[in-house]
Design a protein around this motif. Structure first.
Motif, mmCIF file in Angstrom:
data_model
loop_
_atom_site.group_PDB
_atom_site.id
_atom_site.type_symbol
_atom_site.label_atom_id
_atom_site.label_comp_id
_atom_site.label_asym_id
_atom_site.label_seq_id
_atom_site.Cartn_x
_atom_site.Cartn_y
_atom_site.Cartn_z
ATOM 1 N N ARG A 107 56.024 -31.975 28.624
ATOM 2 C CA ARG A 107 54.845 -32.616 29.198
ATOM 3 C C ARG A 107 54.680 -32.020 30.582
ATOM 4 N N SER A 108 53.510 -31.465 30.866
ATOM 5 C CA SER A 108 53.248 -30.832 32.156
ATOM 6 C C SER A 108 52.112 -31.565 32.853
ATOM 7 N N PHE A 109 52.320 -31.873 34.120
ATOM 8 C CA PHE A 109 51.235 -32.417 34.930
ATOM 9 C C PHE A 109 50.835 -31.330 35.911
ATOM 10 N N ALA A 110 49.578 -30.888 35.819
ATOM 11 C CA ALA A 110 49.068 -29.799 36.642
ATOM 12 C C ALA A 110 48.080 -30.351 37.662
ATOM 13 N N THR A 111 48.261 -29.960 38.913
ATOM 14 C CA THR A 111 47.383 -30.424 39.986
ATOM 15 C C THR A 111 47.226 -29.321 41.026
ATOM 16 N N GLY A 112 46.517 -29.621 42.088
ATOM 17 C CA GLY A 112 46.299 -28.660 43.166
ATOM 18 C C GLY A 112 45.225 -29.196 44.095
ATOM 19 N N ASP A 113 44.596 -28.293 44.854
ATOM 20 C CA ASP A 113 43.512 -28.731 45.736
ATOM 21 C C ASP A 113 42.282 -29.052 44.881
ATOM 22 N N ALA A 114 41.210 -29.507 45.528
ATOM 23 C CA ALA A 114 40.023 -29.964 44.792
ATOM 24 C C ALA A 114 39.443 -28.880 43.887
ATOM 25 N N ASP A 115 39.367 -27.633 44.370
ATOM 26 C CA ASP A 115 38.829 -26.542 43.550
ATOM 27 C C ASP A 115 39.732 -26.244 42.363
ATOM 28 N N THR A 116 41.041 -26.310 42.582
ATOM 29 C CA THR A 116 41.988 -26.055 41.496
ATOM 30 C C THR A 116 41.909 -27.154 40.453
ATOM 31 N N ILE A 117 41.825 -28.409 40.900
ATOM 32 C CA ILE A 117 41.706 -29.520 39.947
ATOM 33 C C ILE A 117 40.433 -29.361 39.113
ATOM 34 N N ALA A 118 39.336 -28.991 39.759
ATOM 35 C CA ALA A 118 38.086 -28.775 39.017
ATOM 36 C C ALA A 118 38.268 -27.677 37.969
ATOM 37 N N ALA A 119 38.956 -26.592 38.335
ATOM 38 C CA ALA A 119 39.224 -25.508 37.381
ATOM 39 C C ALA A 119 40.111 -26.004 36.239
ATOM 40 N N LEU A 120 41.131 -26.781 36.568
ATOM 41 C CA LEU A 120 42.018 -27.327 35.542
ATOM 42 C C LEU A 120 41.253 -28.208 34.563
ATOM 43 N N LEU A 121 40.346 -29.027 35.084
ATOM 44 C CA LEU A 121 39.572 -29.922 34.218
ATOM 45 C C LEU A 121 38.646 -29.135 33.288
ATOM 46 N N ARG A 122 38.208 -27.964 33.715
ATOM 47 C CA ARG A 122 37.390 -27.119 32.848
ATOM 48 C C ARG A 122 38.247 -26.358 31.839
ATOM 49 N N MET A 123 39.408 -25.918 32.269
ATOM 50 C CA MET A 123 40.181 -24.986 31.443
ATOM 51 C C MET A 123 41.199 -25.629 30.513
ATOM 52 N N VAL A 124 41.972 -26.588 31.005
ATOM 53 C CA VAL A 124 43.091 -27.096 30.205
ATOM 54 C C VAL A 124 42.622 -27.776 28.916
ATOM 55 N N PRO A 125 41.648 -28.708 28.954
ATOM 56 C CA PRO A 125 41.218 -29.299 27.679
ATOM 57 C C PRO A 125 40.669 -28.269 26.698
ATOM 58 N N ALA A 126 39.908 -27.298 27.193
ATOM 59 C CA ALA A 126 39.363 -26.266 26.314
ATOM 60 C C ALA A 126 40.476 -25.426 25.708
ATOM 61 N N HIS A 127 41.468 -25.068 26.518
ATOM 62 C CA HIS A 127 42.564 -24.256 25.988
ATOM 63 C C HIS A 127 43.459 -25.077 25.070
ATOM 64 N N ALA A 128 43.600 -26.360 25.363
ATOM 65 C CA ALA A 128 44.380 -27.231 24.478
ATOM 66 C C ALA A 128 43.780 -27.233 23.076
ATOM 67 N N ALA A 129 42.451 -27.206 22.983
ATOM 68 C CA ALA A 129 41.791 -27.148 21.678
ATOM 69 C C ALA A 129 42.152 -25.855 20.946
ATOM 70 N N GLU A 130 42.269 -24.744 21.687
ATOM 71 C CA GLU A 130 42.704 -23.483 21.073
ATOM 72 C C GLU A 130 44.159 -23.573 20.630
ATOM 73 N N LEU A 131 45.014 -24.139 21.489
ATOM 74 C CA LEU A 131 46.428 -24.295 21.144
ATOM 75 C C LEU A 131 46.593 -25.160 19.891
ATOM 76 N N ALA A 132 45.762 -26.181 19.772
ATOM 77 C CA ALA A 132 45.875 -27.126 18.657
ATOM 78 C C ALA A 132 45.563 -26.471 17.312
ATOM 79 N N LYS A 133 44.946 -25.303 17.319
ATOM 80 C CA LYS A 133 44.676 -24.592 16.066
ATOM 81 C C LYS A 133 45.953 -24.058 15.425
ATOM 82 N N ASP A 134 47.028 -23.981 16.199
ATOM 83 C CA ASP A 134 48.326 -23.517 15.690
ATOM 84 C C ASP A 134 49.030 -24.721 15.054
ATOM 85 N N PRO A 135 49.277 -24.687 13.748
ATOM 86 C CA PRO A 135 49.854 -25.852 13.071
ATOM 87 C C PRO A 135 51.327 -26.109 13.405
#
Length: 194
Positions: A107-135
């Protein structure tokens, strides 16, 4: 504090070679980059890297778009690609991660400054959907107040070892969809809402 000081020193001293590479000392008025290639001897090596990583990625996409007679130039959006590449850079360089090793993954908790958090909110859920394609594993991304939590688990011991070895950054870089994703963004297509 020591890490921040180190990063500042690295950025300051790391900028000197970059500035030296981009300096146009020796250029005369009217001289352009194309003229340099005409003066290169046939025996001189040809560089393959067109510069900084994001610039190189954009240059590669431009080359593909220009070679494709079907490119719809009215839809091309290289500014969106640049914004995504900036997000990728923030994810790699600006993110602080607290990882918890679980018996079946991490379990990873990723954070940073405001710009980094905004980037994380755009990227991590989208990439998680790609990761979830691996059974082989289960993936869950959860938005938190100051960042994003990514949990990846498996029932297979070999996959658990892989997950733990990859960690947050390795997981974010895995599943080789990035180049196709970048081309979709550049073509003005909706590539997981980036």
């Amino acid at each position: 504090m020591q890490i921040r000081s180190f990063l500042i020193v690295a950025m300051v001293f790391g900028a000197a070679p970059v500035m030296a590479q981009t300096s146009h000392v020796g250029h005369t008025e009217g001289m352009d980059h194309a003229m340099h290639s005409g003066h290169m001897a046939a025996t001189e090596p040809t560089l393959t890297e067109p510069g900084q990583g994001a610039f190189a990625a954009i240059a590669e996409v431009v080359k593909v778009l220009e070679a494709d007679p079907e490119t719809d130039w009215t839809r091309v959006d290289l500014a969106a690609l640049r914004a995504h590449l900036v997000d990728m850079d923030r994810l790699v360089t600006g993110t602080q991660v607290e990882e918890t090793v679980l018996p079946d993954g991490i379990r990873s908790f990723a954070t940073g400054d405001a710009d980094t958090i905004a980037a994380l909110l755009r990227m991590v859920p989208a990439h998680a959907a790609e990761l979830a394609k691996d059974p082989r594993w289960s993936v869950r991304a959860t938005e938190r107040e100051n960042g994003v939590e990514l949990e990846v688990t498996s029932t297979d011991p070999a996959t658990v070892a892989r997950i733990q070895g990859l960690g947050f950054f390795g997981l974010m870089a895995s599943q080789d969809h990035h180049r196709a994703h970048h081309l979709m963004i550049a073509r003005g297509q909706n590539a997981h809402a980036h």
